[in-house]
Motif scaffolding. Sequence first.
Motif, short mmCIF file in Angstrom:
data_model
loop_
_atom_site.label_atom_id
_atom_site.label_comp_id
_atom_site.label_asym_id
_atom_site.label_seq_id
_atom_site.Cartn_x
_atom_site.Cartn_y
_atom_site.Cartn_z
N MET A 217 26.60 50.73 43.40
CA MET A 217 26.93 49.32 43.57
C MET A 217 28.01 49.16 44.63
SD MET A 217 25.24 47.02 41.81
CE MET A 217 26.41 45.67 41.99
N LEU A 218 29.03 50.00 44.56
CA LEU A 218 30.14 49.92 45.51
C LEU A 218 29.66 50.18 46.94
CD1 LEU A 218 32.90 51.80 43.46
CD2 LEU A 218 32.38 49.36 43.51
N ARG A 219 28.72 51.10 47.10
CA ARG A 219 28.18 51.40 48.43
C ARG A 219 27.27 50.29 48.95
NH1 ARG A 219 26.39 57.28 46.34
NH2 ARG A 219 28.46 58.23 46.22
N ALA B 210 36.23 39.21 43.25
CA ALA B 210 36.76 40.04 44.33
C ALA B 210 35.73 40.26 45.42
CB ALA B 210 37.21 41.39 43.76
N GLN B 211 34.45 40.30 45.04
CA GLN B 211 33.39 40.54 46.02
C GLN B 211 32.83 39.26 46.63
OE1 GLN B 211 32.73 43.51 47.19
NE2 GLN B 211 34.32 44.24 45.79
N SER B 212 33.23 38.11 46.10
CA SER B 212 32.75 36.81 46.60
C SER B 212 31.22 36.73 46.59
CB SER B 212 33.29 36.55 48.01
OG SER B 212 34.69 36.54 48.02
N PHE B 213 30.60 37.25 45.52
CA PHE B 213 29.15 37.14 45.41
C PHE B 213 28.78 35.68 45.18
CE2 PHE B 213 29.14 41.72 43.78
CZ PHE B 213 28.66 42.21 44.98
N ASN B 214 27.86 35.19 46.01
CA ASN B 214 27.45 33.78 45.95
C ASN B 214 26.17 33.65 45.12
OD1 ASN B 214 27.33 31.06 46.48
ND2 ASN B 214 26.32 31.31 48.45
N CYS B 215 26.29 33.98 43.83
CA CYS B 215 25.12 33.94 42.96
C CYS B 215 25.60 33.95 41.51
CB CYS B 215 24.20 35.13 43.21
SG CYS B 215 24.96 36.72 42.82
N TYR B 216 24.66 33.76 40.59
CA TYR B 216 24.98 33.90 39.18
C TYR B 216 25.20 35.38 38.87
CZ TYR B 216 23.09 29.16 38.66
OH TYR B 216 22.84 27.82 38.76
N GLU C 269 25.45 47.52 28.13
CA GLU C 269 25.98 47.21 26.80
C GLU C 269 26.92 48.28 26.26
OE1 GLU C 269 25.48 44.50 24.13
OE2 GLU C 269 25.74 43.81 26.18
N ALA C 270 26.68 49.54 26.62
CA ALA C 270 27.52 50.63 26.12
C ALA C 270 28.91 50.60 26.73
CB ALA C 270 26.85 51.98 26.37
N ASN C 271 29.10 49.84 27.80
CA ASN C 271 30.40 49.77 28.48
C ASN C 271 31.10 48.43 28.29
OD1 ASN C 271 29.91 52.31 29.46
ND2 ASN C 271 29.49 51.68 31.56
N ARG C 272 30.67 47.62 27.33
CA ARG C 272 31.20 46.26 27.19
C ARG C 272 32.69 46.21 26.86
NH1 ARG C 272 27.96 44.10 30.11
NH2 ARG C 272 25.95 43.41 29.33
N SER C 273 33.19 47.26 26.21
CA SER C 273 34.62 47.25 25.88
C SER C 273 35.47 47.80 27.01
CB SER C 273 34.87 48.07 24.60
OG SER C 273 34.48 49.43 24.81
N GLU C 274 34.83 48.23 28.10
CA GLU C 274 35.56 48.85 29.19
C GLU C 274 35.25 48.15 30.52
OE1 GLU C 274 34.63 52.99 28.92
OE2 GLU C 274 35.30 53.14 26.85
N GLU C 275 34.69 48.92 31.49
CA GLU C 275 34.56 48.38 32.85
C GLU C 275 33.47 47.34 33.01
OE1 GLU C 275 32.54 52.57 33.16
OE2 GLU C 275 34.26 51.68 32.12
N ASP C 276 32.59 47.17 32.03
CA ASP C 276 31.55 46.15 32.12
C ASP C 276 31.74 45.05 31.09
OD1 ASP C 276 29.62 46.87 34.30
OD2 ASP C 276 29.65 48.77 33.22
N SER C 277 32.99 44.79 30.73
CA SER C 277 33.30 43.66 29.85
C SER C 277 33.08 42.35 30.62
CB SER C 277 34.75 43.74 29.38
OG SER C 277 35.64 43.55 30.46
N TYR C 278 33.03 41.27 29.89
CA TYR C 278 32.84 39.95 30.51
C TYR C 278 33.99 39.64 31.47
CZ TYR C 278 32.10 34.89 30.87
OH TYR C 278 31.90 33.61 31.33
N SER C 279 35.21 39.93 31.08
CA SER C 279 36.36 39.66 31.95
C SER C 279 36.32 40.54 33.20
CB SER C 279 37.68 39.87 31.20
OG SER C 279 37.78 41.20 30.72
N ALA C 280 35.88 41.79 33.05
CA ALA C 280 35.75 42.67 34.21
C ALA C 280 34.65 42.19 35.15
CB ALA C 280 35.47 44.09 33.74
N MET C 281 33.59 41.64 34.58
CA MET C 281 32.53 41.07 35.42
C MET C 281 33.06 39.93 36.28
SD MET C 281 29.33 40.99 32.69
CE MET C 281 28.42 39.78 33.68
#
Length: 200
Positions: free
Chosen positions: A68-70, A114-120, A96-108
Motif C-alpha cells: 500500500m505504501l509503495r 495524511a494521504q489525501s485520498f479523494n474517495c470513501y 479485522e484481525a488488526n482492528r485493535s492496532e494499525e487498522d483501527s477506525y481511528s488509524a484509518m
Amino acid sequence: MKSALYLTCALLFSSFHPGSEQPLEPGAPVPKPEVKMLDISGKEISLNMAKGANGLLVIFAGNKCPYMLRNQDRLRSICSFARSNSIGVIMINSNEANRSEEDSYSAMKAYAGAQSFNCYYVLDKNAEMAIAFDANHTPECYLFDKKSLLAYKGAIDDSPGNPEAAKVRWLQNAMNELLAGKQVGVASSNSLGCNIKRKL
C-alpha cells in the motif's frame, strides 16, 4: 473405510471453515451492493451509494501494508482520474484481525487524511465484503461498469513494488477502455500485496 472417514472429516471441516465465495469473474454483478459500511466521514456507505454514473472502482486496502505504501501515489492518481470521469471510488479495509492496532477506525481516518485520498474509505466488519469478493490482498482492485458488472479485477499495474518499473498499467487501461465504451482487453491480472487479515 479410511478413505470414506477422511472424506467425511474433510467435508465437515470445510463446512465450518469461514471460506470465501466463488471468485468473481468478468461480467459478474457487484456483490452485496446494499450493505452499508462505516466510512471515515462517520457516514454509512454502500457500494451502490459510492457508484458513479460511469461505474465503480473498489479497492481493498490497509494502513500499514508495504505494498500500500509503495502504491500511495498511484492510488491518489487513480482515484482522482476515476472521480473526474464519474467513476465512484471506495476503498475497503477488511483487516479485522488488526482492528485493535494499525487498522483501527481511528488509524484509518489518520491514514486517509495524511494521504489525501479523494474517495470513501470504509471499515468492513467481519471481512464480509472481502469474503463476498474473494479478495485476498491489499491493494486489490475491482472495476465495475455503469451497469454494475465487473470489467476488470486485479493489480494496478505490472510492478506493484516499484512504480518506475511499471510497463503495463492494467487498471488505467481498463478505465480508459470502459470510458470509451470498449470491451476491456485485459479483464484480470494477478494481484500482489499483503494478505487481508481476516479474524479466525
